[in-house]
Design an enzyme around this catalytic site. Sequence first.
Site, PDB file in Angstrom:
ATOM      1  CB  ALA A 181      -0.887  -0.017   1.232  1.00  0.00           C
TER       2      ALA A 181
ATOM      3  CD  GLU B 152       1.484  -5.322   5.787  1.00  0.00           C
ATOM      4  OE1 GLU B 152       2.271  -6.222   6.144  1.00  0.00           O
ATOM      5  OE2 GLU B 152       0.787  -5.394   4.755  1.00  0.00           O
TER       6      GLU B 152
HETATM    7  N1  COA Z   1       4.594   3.209  -0.628  1.00  0.00           N
HETATM    8  C1  COA Z   1       5.004   4.367  -1.152  1.00  0.00           C
HETATM    9  N2  COA Z   1       6.164   4.520  -1.805  1.00  0.00           N
HETATM   10  C2  COA Z   1       6.930   3.423  -1.938  1.00  0.00           C
HETATM   11  C3  COA Z   1       6.573   2.183  -1.411  1.00  0.00           C
HETATM   12  C4  COA Z   1       5.330   2.100  -0.743  1.00  0.00           C
HETATM   13  N3  COA Z   1       4.884   0.950  -0.228  1.00  0.00           N
HETATM   14  N4  COA Z   1       7.553   1.291  -1.698  1.00  0.00           N
HETATM   15  C5  COA Z   1       8.486   1.959  -2.386  1.00  0.00           C
HETATM   16  N5  COA Z   1       8.123   3.252  -2.526  1.00  0.00           N
HETATM   17  C6  COA Z   1       8.854   4.323  -3.216  1.00  0.00           C
HETATM   18  C7  COA Z   1      10.046   4.804  -2.418  1.00  0.00           C
HETATM   19  O1  COA Z   1       9.632   5.734  -1.424  1.00  0.00           O
HETATM   20  C8  COA Z   1      10.872   5.441  -3.500  1.00  0.00           C
HETATM   21  O2  COA Z   1      10.315   6.682  -3.838  1.00  0.00           O
HETATM   22  P1  COA Z   1      11.275   7.970  -4.079  1.00  0.00           P
HETATM   23  O3  COA Z   1      12.169   7.560  -5.238  1.00  0.00           O
HETATM   24  O4  COA Z   1      10.323   9.053  -4.427  1.00  0.00           O
HETATM   25  O5  COA Z   1      12.038   8.144  -2.817  1.00  0.00           O
HETATM   26  C9  COA Z   1      10.636   4.502  -4.681  1.00  0.00           C
HETATM   27  O6  COA Z   1       9.416   3.830  -4.403  1.00  0.00           O
HETATM   28  C10 COA Z   1      11.718   3.467  -4.860  1.00  0.00           C
HETATM   29  O7  COA Z   1      11.859   2.763  -3.633  1.00  0.00           O
HETATM   30  P2  COA Z   1      13.250   2.625  -2.824  1.00  0.00           P
HETATM   31  O8  COA Z   1      12.910   2.431  -1.373  1.00  0.00           O
HETATM   32  O9  COA Z   1      14.162   3.764  -3.160  1.00  0.00           O
HETATM   33  O10 COA Z   1      13.829   1.293  -3.453  1.00  0.00           O
HETATM   34  P3  COA Z   1      14.848   0.273  -2.755  1.00  0.00           P
HETATM   35  O11 COA Z   1      15.291  -0.657  -3.819  1.00  0.00           O
HETATM   36  O12 COA Z   1      15.891   1.001  -1.986  1.00  0.00           O
HETATM   37  O13 COA Z   1      13.962  -0.541  -1.691  1.00  0.00           O
HETATM   38  C11 COA Z   1      12.013  -1.733  -0.936  1.00  0.00           C
HETATM   39  C12 COA Z   1      12.921  -1.368  -2.140  1.00  0.00           C
HETATM   40  C13 COA Z   1      10.808  -2.492  -1.489  1.00  0.00           C
HETATM   41  C14 COA Z   1      12.786  -2.619   0.045  1.00  0.00           C
HETATM   42  C15 COA Z   1      11.568  -0.448  -0.209  1.00  0.00           C
HETATM   43  O14 COA Z   1      11.052   0.465  -1.183  1.00  0.00           O
HETATM   44  C16 COA Z   1      10.505  -0.672   0.826  1.00  0.00           C
HETATM   45  O15 COA Z   1      10.785  -1.136   1.912  1.00  0.00           O
HETATM   46  N6  COA Z   1       9.224  -0.309   0.508  1.00  0.00           N
HETATM   47  C17 COA Z   1       8.137  -0.390   1.432  1.00  0.00           C
HETATM   48  C18 COA Z   1       7.652  -1.811   1.588  1.00  0.00           C
HETATM   49  C19 COA Z   1       6.537  -1.870   2.602  1.00  0.00           C
HETATM   50  O16 COA Z   1       6.703  -1.615   3.789  1.00  0.00           O
HETATM   51  N7  COA Z   1       5.336  -2.222   2.125  1.00  0.00           N
HETATM   52  C20 COA Z   1       4.185  -2.385   2.939  1.00  0.00           C
HETATM   53  C21 COA Z   1       3.394  -1.130   2.990  1.00  0.00           C
HETATM   54  S1  COA Z   1       1.932  -1.343   4.009  1.00  0.00           S
END
Ligand code: COA
Length: 259
Positions: A65, A133
Site C-alpha cells: 500500500a 506492516e
Molecule cells: N509506498 C510508497 N512509496 C513506496 C513504497 C510504498 N509501499 N515502496 C516503495 N516506494 C517508493 C520509495 O519511497 C521510493 O520513492 P522515491 O524515489 O520518491 O524516494 C521509490 O518507491 C523506490 O523505492 P526505494 O525504497 O528507493 O527502493 P529500494 O530498492 O531502496 O527498496 C524496498 C525497495 C521495497 C525494500 C523499499 O522500497 C521498501 O521497503 N518499501 C516499502 C515496503 C513496505 O513496507 N510495504 C508495505 C506497505 S503497508
Amino acid sequence: MNDVVLVQPRNGYAILTINRPEKLNALNAEVLEALERAVRTLEADASIRCVVITGAGEKAFVAGADIAQLHEQDAHTGRLFAEFGQRVFNAIERSGKPYIAAVNGFALGGGCELAMACHMRFATENAKFGQPEINLGIIPGYGGTQRLPKLIGAPKALELILGGGMISAAEALSLGLVNAVHPQADLLAVVEALAQNLATKAPLALHACLEAVRVAADTSLLEGLHAEASIFGRVCGTADFKEGTQAFLEKRTAQFSGR
Ligand code: COA
C-alpha cells in the site's frame, strides 16, 4: 498522464499491469480504484476467460500500500482504507475467471496480499515476498492475516507477519506460496502460455471449479462436498458439458461456447 493500471487484451485472456514503477507499483487510492474498474470490466467481457496480473518494470510486482497515503489514516479512516483494499481483492478472488499473479519482483504488504488474492502465483527468481506492516507499527489490512495462514500455515505466516522480514522466491516456493519460479526473462511467456491454455476451457466449468475450490477454503469437508455435488449438477446442465463429452466420444476437439 500514464494509466496506473494497464489492461492489454490478448487472445482469450488479458494482462493487467500495475503501472506505477517509479513508486515500485505501490497501491495508492488511484491504483486501487483503477484496479477495481479493470476487474469489473474484465468480469463482464465474455471474450476474456483468464487474467494475468503483473507489475511494471523489472524490480517490483507491488511494494505494498502507498505508505504516504497510509500515513494520513486514523482509527476511523484506517478501517475504511482496509475495507476498500479488501473489497478489490475479494472481487479478484471471487471472480469467475482465473487470475494468475506473475510476481516479477517485490511483493510486499498489499503486493503479497494482491498475489494471494489471485488463484495462482508464479514468480521470478528475484521476487521477494513479505508482510512488513509490523515495521510501520500496523498489521496487514488487505487480507494478509487471513490468506497467508491459509496458504502456508499459521506458524510460518506469523514468522513473516510478526518478524516483518522478506523471503526469497525459492523459499516462497518451498512454502507453497507460489506455484513455480522462473527466470525473469521467461516468466511472462510461461504465465501467458498457461492463460492461453485456460482460455480454451469451458468458461462455465472454469467458473464452477473456482467456486467449488473456494468453498473448500471457507467451509467444512461435508459442507464442501455438498456444495461440490450441487455445482457439479449445475454444470451438467450446460451446453458446454454436452459438447465436451460429445467431442470426446467423436474423437474431435470440443468447441466451447460458454453456455
Ligand atoms: N509506498 C510508497 N512509496 C513506496 C513504497 C510504498 N509501499 N515502496 C516503495 N516506494 C517508493 C520509495 O519511497 C521510493 O520513492 P522515491 O524515489 O520518491 O524516494 C521509490 O518507491 C523506490 O523505492 P526505494 O525504497 O528507493 O527502493 P529500494 O530498492 O531502496 O527498496 C524496498 C525497495 C521495497 C525494500 C523499499 O522500497 C521498501 O521497503 N518499501 C516499502 C515496503 C513496505 O513496507 N510495504 C508495505 C506497505 S503497508
